[in-house]
Motif scaffolding. Structure first.
Motif, PDB file in Angstrom:
ATOM      1  N   VAL A  80      35.943  50.700  47.934  1.00  0.00           N
ATOM      2  CA  VAL A  80      35.564  52.101  47.784  1.00  0.00           C
ATOM      3  C   VAL A  80      34.071  52.095  47.489  1.00  0.00           C
ATOM      4  CG1 VAL A  80      35.850  54.233  46.470  1.00  0.00           C
ATOM      5  CG2 VAL A  80      37.839  52.772  46.918  1.00  0.00           C
ATOM      6  N   ASP A  81      33.306  52.701  48.379  1.00  0.00           N
ATOM      7  CA  ASP A  81      31.843  52.689  48.261  1.00  0.00           C
ATOM      8  C   ASP A  81      31.314  51.274  48.040  1.00  0.00           C
ATOM      9  OD1 ASP A  81      31.603  55.443  48.652  1.00  0.00           O
ATOM     10  OD2 ASP A  81      31.829  55.862  46.515  1.00  0.00           O
ATOM     11  N   ASP A  82      31.792  50.342  48.845  1.00  0.00           N
ATOM     12  CA  ASP A  82      31.370  48.937  48.839  1.00  0.00           C
ATOM     13  C   ASP A  82      31.758  48.163  47.582  1.00  0.00           C
ATOM     14  OD1 ASP A  82      30.209  49.057  51.406  1.00  0.00           O
ATOM     15  OD2 ASP A  82      28.380  49.939  50.564  1.00  0.00           O
ATOM     16  N   GLN A  83      32.626  48.722  46.746  1.00  0.00           N
ATOM     17  CA  GLN A  83      33.119  48.026  45.556  1.00  0.00           C
ATOM     18  C   GLN A  83      34.580  47.663  45.767  1.00  0.00           C
ATOM     19  OE1 GLN A  83      31.208  47.267  42.823  1.00  0.00           O
ATOM     20  NE2 GLN A  83      29.514  48.107  44.018  1.00  0.00           N
ATOM     21  N   VAL A  84      34.964  46.436  45.420  1.00  0.00           N
ATOM     22  CA  VAL A  84      36.358  46.015  45.551  1.00  0.00           C
ATOM     23  C   VAL A  84      37.213  46.811  44.564  1.00  0.00           C
ATOM     24  CG1 VAL A  84      37.995  44.113  45.298  1.00  0.00           C
ATOM     25  CG2 VAL A  84      35.772  43.702  46.371  1.00  0.00           C
ATOM     26  N   ALA A  85      38.118  47.608  45.125  1.00  0.00           N
ATOM     27  CA  ALA A  85      39.027  48.412  44.307  1.00  0.00           C
ATOM     28  C   ALA A  85      40.455  47.880  44.367  1.00  0.00           C
ATOM     29  CB  ALA A  85      38.994  49.868  44.764  1.00  0.00           C
ATOM     30  N   GLY A  86      40.712  46.970  45.316  1.00  0.00           N
ATOM     31  CA  GLY A  86      42.042  46.400  45.441  1.00  0.00           C
ATOM     32  C   GLY A  86      42.052  45.287  46.460  1.00  0.00           C
ATOM     33  N   TYR A  87      43.177  44.613  46.540  1.00  0.00           N
ATOM     34  CA  TYR A  87      43.316  43.530  47.500  1.00  0.00           C
ATOM     35  C   TYR A  87      44.798  43.287  47.742  1.00  0.00           C
ATOM     36  CZ  TYR A  87      44.763  40.529  43.783  1.00  0.00           C
ATOM     37  OH  TYR A  87      45.491  40.001  42.757  1.00  0.00           O
ATOM     38  N   ALA A  88      45.076  42.597  48.819  1.00  0.00           N
ATOM     39  CA  ALA A  88      46.459  42.225  49.133  1.00  0.00           C
ATOM     40  C   ALA A  88      46.448  40.904  49.875  1.00  0.00           C
ATOM     41  CB  ALA A  88      47.127  43.298  49.988  1.00  0.00           C
ATOM     42  N   GLY A  89      47.544  40.169  49.732  1.00  0.00           N
ATOM     43  CA  GLY A  89      47.710  38.910  50.437  1.00  0.00           C
ATOM     44  C   GLY A  89      49.053  38.845  51.119  1.00  0.00           C
ATOM     45  N   MET A  90      49.082  38.106  52.216  1.00  0.00           N
ATOM     46  CA  MET A  90      50.297  37.969  52.999  1.00  0.00           C
ATOM     47  C   MET A  90      50.325  36.572  53.612  1.00  0.00           C
ATOM     48  SD  MET A  90      51.102  40.086  56.510  1.00  0.00           S
ATOM     49  CE  MET A  90      49.611  39.580  57.345  1.00  0.00           C
ATOM     50  N   TRP A  91      51.516  36.010  53.695  1.00  0.00           N
ATOM     51  CA  TRP A  91      51.735  34.805  54.481  1.00  0.00           C
ATOM     52  C   TRP A  91      52.466  35.229  55.744  1.00  0.00           C
ATOM     53  CZ3 TRP A  91      54.211  31.192  50.272  1.00  0.00           C
ATOM     54  CH2 TRP A  91      53.218  30.803  49.368  1.00  0.00           C
ATOM     55  N   HIS A  92      52.039  34.690  56.865  1.00  0.00           N
ATOM     56  CA  HIS A  92      52.721  34.961  58.133  1.00  0.00           C
ATOM     57  C   HIS A  92      53.144  33.619  58.730  1.00  0.00           C
ATOM     58  CE1 HIS A  92      52.594  35.616  62.625  1.00  0.00           C
ATOM     59  NE2 HIS A  92      53.652  36.277  62.223  1.00  0.00           N
ATOM     60  N   VAL A  93      54.450  33.444  58.890  1.00  0.00           N
ATOM     61  CA  VAL A  93      55.014  32.230  59.471  1.00  0.00           C
ATOM     62  C   VAL A  93      56.033  32.652  60.531  1.00  0.00           C
ATOM     63  CG1 VAL A  93      56.251  30.082  59.037  1.00  0.00           C
ATOM     64  CG2 VAL A  93      54.735  31.008  57.278  1.00  0.00           C
ATOM     65  N   ILE A  94      55.695  32.367  61.774  1.00  0.00           N
ATOM     66  CA  ILE A  94      56.527  32.681  62.940  1.00  0.00           C
ATOM     67  C   ILE A  94      56.860  34.177  62.942  1.00  0.00           C
ATOM     68  CG2 ILE A  94      58.518  32.038  64.349  1.00  0.00           C
ATOM     69  CD1 ILE A  94      58.469  29.296  62.862  1.00  0.00           C
ATOM     70  N   THR A 102      52.344  38.376  49.330  1.00  0.00           N
ATOM     71  CA  THR A 102      52.235  37.481  48.184  1.00  0.00           C
ATOM     72  C   THR A 102      51.686  38.188  46.959  1.00  0.00           C
ATOM     73  OG1 THR A 102      50.047  36.787  48.941  1.00  0.00           O
ATOM     74  CG2 THR A 102      51.933  35.415  49.606  1.00  0.00           C
ATOM     75  N   THR A 103      50.829  39.179  47.191  1.00  0.00           N
ATOM     76  CA  THR A 103      50.242  39.917  46.085  1.00  0.00           C
ATOM     77  C   THR A 103      49.604  41.192  46.617  1.00  0.00           C
ATOM     78  OG1 THR A 103      48.755  39.757  44.167  1.00  0.00           O
ATOM     79  CG2 THR A 103      48.013  38.708  46.206  1.00  0.00           C
ATOM     80  N   ILE A 104      49.586  42.205  45.785  1.00  0.00           N
ATOM     81  CA  ILE A 104      48.876  43.447  46.092  1.00  0.00           C
ATOM     82  C   ILE A 104      48.530  44.110  44.772  1.00  0.00           C
ATOM     83  CG2 ILE A 104      51.037  44.729  46.390  1.00  0.00           C
ATOM     84  CD1 ILE A 104      49.508  46.438  48.513  1.00  0.00           C
ATOM     85  N   ALA A 105      47.301  44.591  44.672  1.00  0.00           N
ATOM     86  CA  ALA A 105      46.866  45.236  43.426  1.00  0.00           C
ATOM     87  C   ALA A 105      45.733  46.209  43.705  1.00  0.00           C
ATOM     88  CB  ALA A 105      46.399  44.183  42.421  1.00  0.00           C
ATOM     89  N   ILE A 106      45.751  47.286  42.956  1.00  0.00           N
ATOM     90  CA  ILE A 106      44.651  48.247  42.921  1.00  0.00           C
ATOM     91  C   ILE A 106      44.165  48.274  41.481  1.00  0.00           C
ATOM     92  CG2 ILE A 106      43.981  50.676  43.209  1.00  0.00           C
ATOM     93  CD1 ILE A 106      44.678  49.352  45.881  1.00  0.00           C
ATOM     94  N   THR A 107      42.856  48.195  41.301  1.00  0.00           N
ATOM     95  CA  THR A 107      42.314  48.191  39.946  1.00  0.00           C
ATOM     96  C   THR A 107      42.686  49.504  39.240  1.00  0.00           C
ATOM     97  OG1 THR A 107      40.370  47.463  38.692  1.00  0.00           O
ATOM     98  CG2 THR A 107      40.007  49.162  40.345  1.00  0.00           C
ATOM     99  N   PRO A 108      42.957  49.462  37.933  1.00  0.00           N
ATOM    100  CA  PRO A 108      43.462  50.649  37.231  1.00  0.00           C
ATOM    101  C   PRO A 108      42.642  51.930  37.446  1.00  0.00           C
ATOM    102  CG  PRO A 108      43.682  48.733  35.826  1.00  0.00           C
ATOM    103  CD  PRO A 108      42.933  48.279  37.054  1.00  0.00           C
ATOM    104  N   ALA A 109      41.343  51.836  37.530  1.00  0.00           N
ATOM    105  CA  ALA A 109      40.508  53.040  37.688  1.00  0.00           C
ATOM    106  C   ALA A 109      40.767  53.771  39.001  1.00  0.00           C
ATOM    107  CB  ALA A 109      39.028  52.661  37.590  1.00  0.00           C
ATOM    108  N   TYR A 110      41.349  53.086  39.987  1.00  0.00           N
ATOM    109  CA  TYR A 110      41.585  53.693  41.295  1.00  0.00           C
ATOM    110  C   TYR A 110      43.059  53.967  41.585  1.00  0.00           C
ATOM    111  CZ  TYR A 110      36.728  52.955  42.497  1.00  0.00           C
ATOM    112  OH  TYR A 110      35.365  53.020  42.525  1.00  0.00           O
ATOM    113  N   ARG A 111      43.916  53.766  40.614  1.00  0.00           N
ATOM    114  CA  ARG A 111      45.343  54.028  40.836  1.00  0.00           C
ATOM    115  C   ARG A 111      45.606  55.530  40.864  1.00  0.00           C
ATOM    116  NH1 ARG A 111      47.442  49.293  36.858  1.00  0.00           N
ATOM    117  NH2 ARG A 111      46.662  47.593  38.154  1.00  0.00           N
TER     118      ARG A 111
END
Length: 149
Positions: free
Chosen positions: A51-65, A71-80
């Motif tokens: 958000v405006d070039d600041q990391v406000a969240g992230y997510a991870g995924m594994w893809h196999v076939i 694997t994980t997903i989060a939004i920083t509390p200020a942006y929830r």
């Protein structure tokens, strides 16, 4: 709210991602595990939401076939509460589909009703329980999944 961009996570994002991790989870992933996921895991795909070039969240995924696993997903509390989690989750689902995944699954704490509600919006349904899955308090995890095809 400002400009929202989602892109692949880069090593230069690690400090900001670890801050989101620390503010989101009782037992945050160690930095070395996150680095290992980015550098060494050929099945791992991680994304940041800015958000405006600041990391406000992230997510991870594994893809196999045919399978994708969040694997994980989060939004920083200020942006929830701004639907950014939904935006990020939908983006990751679309990435999984684009990679050829036929199914998507994840684990979620039994007590995390808000997350379960969000996942249900995207068609995920409970498929089982992982007993004592979370190491911080031995809480069970609900395995949720959806067919993508």
């Amino acid at each position: 709210m400002g400009d929202v961009v989602i892109r692949e996570m880069e090593l230069s994002d690690i400090d900001d991602v670890m801050e989101v991790e620390k503010n989101s989870f009782v037992t945050p992933w160690p930095r070395n595990i996150m680095m290992q996921e980015l550098n060494d895991n050929m099945y791992a795909h991680y994304f940041v939401l800015l958000v405006d070039d600041q990391v406000a969240g992230y997510a991870g995924m594994w893809h196999v076939i045919d399978d994708a696993q969040i694997t994980t997903i989060a939004i920083t509390p200020a942006y929830r509460g701004k639907k950014l989690g939904e935006t990020l989750f939908l983006y990751v689902m679309k990435q999984a589909i684009g990679m050829g995944a036929k199914r998507l699954s994840l684990e979620v704490r039994v007590s995390n009703i808000a997350a379960q509600r969000m996942y249900r919006k995207f068609g995920l349904v409970p498929g089982g329980i992982r007993k004592h899955y979370y190491t911080d308090n031995q809480e069970d995890a609900i395995v949720m999944w959806v067919n993508l095809s």
